[in-house]
Design an enzyme around this catalytic site. Structure first.
Site, short mmCIF file in Angstrom:
data_model
loop_
_atom_site.label_atom_id
_atom_site.label_comp_id
_atom_site.label_asym_id
_atom_site.label_seq_id
_atom_site.Cartn_x
_atom_site.Cartn_y
_atom_site.Cartn_z
N GLY A 14 0.83 -1.21 0.00
CA GLY A 14 0.00 0.00 0.00
C GLY A 14 0.86 1.25 0.00
O GLY A 14 1.93 1.28 0.60
N ASP A 147 0.55 2.17 9.36
CA ASP A 147 0.13 1.44 10.56
C ASP A 147 1.20 1.51 11.66
O ASP A 147 0.91 1.30 12.83
CB ASP A 147 -0.15 -0.02 10.23
CG ASP A 147 -1.20 -0.19 9.13
OD1 ASP A 147 -1.78 0.84 8.70
OD2 ASP A 147 -1.43 -1.32 8.69
N MET A 189 -7.53 4.00 9.98
CA MET A 189 -6.85 2.80 9.47
C MET A 189 -5.82 2.25 10.48
O MET A 189 -5.54 2.88 11.49
CB MET A 189 -6.14 3.12 8.16
CG MET A 189 -7.04 3.07 6.95
SD MET A 189 -6.06 3.30 5.45
CE MET A 189 -7.28 2.94 4.21
N ARG A 279 -22.74 10.73 14.82
CA ARG A 279 -22.43 10.48 13.41
C ARG A 279 -21.13 9.67 13.33
O ARG A 279 -20.20 9.92 14.09
CB ARG A 279 -22.21 11.78 12.64
CG ARG A 279 -23.45 12.64 12.49
CD ARG A 279 -24.45 12.04 11.48
NE ARG A 279 -25.56 12.92 11.25
CZ ARG A 279 -26.67 12.97 11.98
NH1 ARG A 279 -26.82 12.18 13.05
NH2 ARG A 279 -27.64 13.82 11.68
N HIS A 285 -8.88 6.23 2.70
CA HIS A 285 -7.56 6.33 2.06
C HIS A 285 -6.96 7.72 2.06
O HIS A 285 -5.81 7.89 1.66
CB HIS A 285 -7.63 5.75 0.65
CG HIS A 285 -7.81 4.26 0.66
ND1 HIS A 285 -9.03 3.68 0.91
CD2 HIS A 285 -6.92 3.25 0.52
CE1 HIS A 285 -8.89 2.36 0.91
NE2 HIS A 285 -7.62 2.08 0.67
#
Ligand code: F6P
Length: 364
Positions: A14, A147, A189, A279, A285
């Site tokens: 990625g 990450d 993420m 919400r 991404h």
């Protein structure tokens, strides 16, 4: 006559911000030594496809400000099937594993490469290392991931920028949450690791950060939010890591069925049932994009310089890493034995969060 050394560089897995900075630094570091550099497109596919897909990199390639852009100027691949390769006429063909090894070797020989710098995750490095071994060239790895769970390095390229992107989003969501007296559940993420969620939550003044590494209860979160309300807080930011499980132990998956996504919806529903105006926001991404922040540029530059030094020193299968304020390197075999590095539930960042009254799950 001494032959000019030629090296290759590719990005794999990625994308994230800082990859172009790393490609630039590998190029400039090599050119400074009088070497030549070839950028391989779309990870190893650039060497597998026929014709090959690569470009010679020179300083002129960085006249246009690639190095300040997110993404990767070389392209990348994190889910493709290497056995299906593009032909010159735009159609595809099936290629066997033996043929892939042969194509890689032929490609490396045609370009005259003696080393390949792989900017990617440890999985990519392990795979490319096998091809390099077959082709008789060395592999040097540079870790990248938003990450920040790459083994043996305290920081990987891309994390610092992603953390700033999430913090900026939290700053923005905070104003709309405050205006509407809402709870914003913000999904971040990180696959199985909560570094991004936790650190962005602290930087973005969130009220809670739920991460896979630390057990939590929905009741614990609810009590925390109600306590805030009772103390006069009319809005709240709840950061949830995409890889978190629901209290009954379920992961939520994105539409592709492969990556995580959607856990924020679970909390939106439950908090609404409990009377909150709420919400859910999935940042997605956008976290992998944007101008790399200074610390990512410095890290990418320092990693690339060490990679060039390792090549100059004739090293093979080494992976650069950041440890206590400086660059070091490890053997790939060691990296592959060490598990990915999750958030330490007793670590400094968790302690900071708790001391600031951020709910990060249950204390032992
Ligand atoms: O590992 C990096 C990462 O951005 C994760 O945080 C995320 O779950 C995943 O990649 C998304 O991958 P894809 O590009 O396949 O959507």
């Amino acid at each position: 006559m001494t032959q000019v050394k030629r090296i290759g560089v590719l990005t794999s897995g990625g994308d994230c911000s800082g990859l172009n900075t790393a490609i630039r630094a590998v190029t400039f570091g090599a050119l400074t030594k009088g070497w030549e550099v070839f950028g391989i497109h779309n990870a190893t596919d650039g060497l597998f496809s026929r014709p090959m897909n690569y470009r010679r990199l020179t300083m002129a390639d960085f006249e246009f400000p690639y190095a300040t852009l997110g993404g990767t100027m070389l392209g990348t691949n994190n889910s493709g099937n290497p056995h299906v390769q593009m032909k010159a006429d735009g159609t595809t063909e099936e290629v066997t594993t033996e043929e892939l090894y042969q194509r890689f070797k032929d490609g490396v020989q045609e370009l005259g490469l003696s080393a390949l710098v792989v900017i990617g995750g440890d999985g990519s490095m392990a795979l490319v290392s096998k091809y390099c071994q077959h082709a008789g060239i060395s592999m040097i790895g540079i870790p990248k991931t938003i990450d920040n769970d790459a083994p043996c390095t305290q920081q990987a390229i891309g994390f610092a920028t992603a953390r700033s992107v999430v913090m900026d989003a939290l700053d923005k969501l905070d104003t709309t949450a405050a205006s509407h007296h809402r709870v914003m559940v913000v999904e971040v993420m990180g696959r199985g690791a909560g570094h991004l969620a936790l650190e962005a939550a602290i930087a973005g003044f969130a009220d809670a950060a739920l991460i896979p590494e630390i057990p939590y209860t929905y009741e614990g979160l609810l009590a925390h939010l109600k306590h805030g309300q009772a103390a006069g807080k009319k809005h709240a930011l709840v950061v949830v890591a995409e890889g978190l499980k629901t209290p009954d132990g379920k992961h939520h998956f994105a539409g592709n069925g492969r990556t995580y996504g959607g856990i924020s919806g679970y909390f939106e529903e439950r908090l609404r049932e409990d009377g909150f105006n709420v919400r859910a926001n999935i940042l997605g991404h956008v976290q992998r994009a944007g101008t790399p922040v200074a610390s990512d540029r410095l890290l990418a530059s320092a990693f690339a310089v060490r990679a060039i030094e390792l090549i100059a020193d004739g090293q093979n299968n080494r992976v650069v890493a950041w440890e206590n304020g400086k660059v070091t390197d490890f053997d790939l075999s060691y990296i592959l034995k060490v598990a990915n590095s999750p958030v330490d539930p007793n670590g400094a960042m968790v302690r900071v969060a708790r001391s600031l009254g951020i709910y990060v799950g249950n204390e032992k």
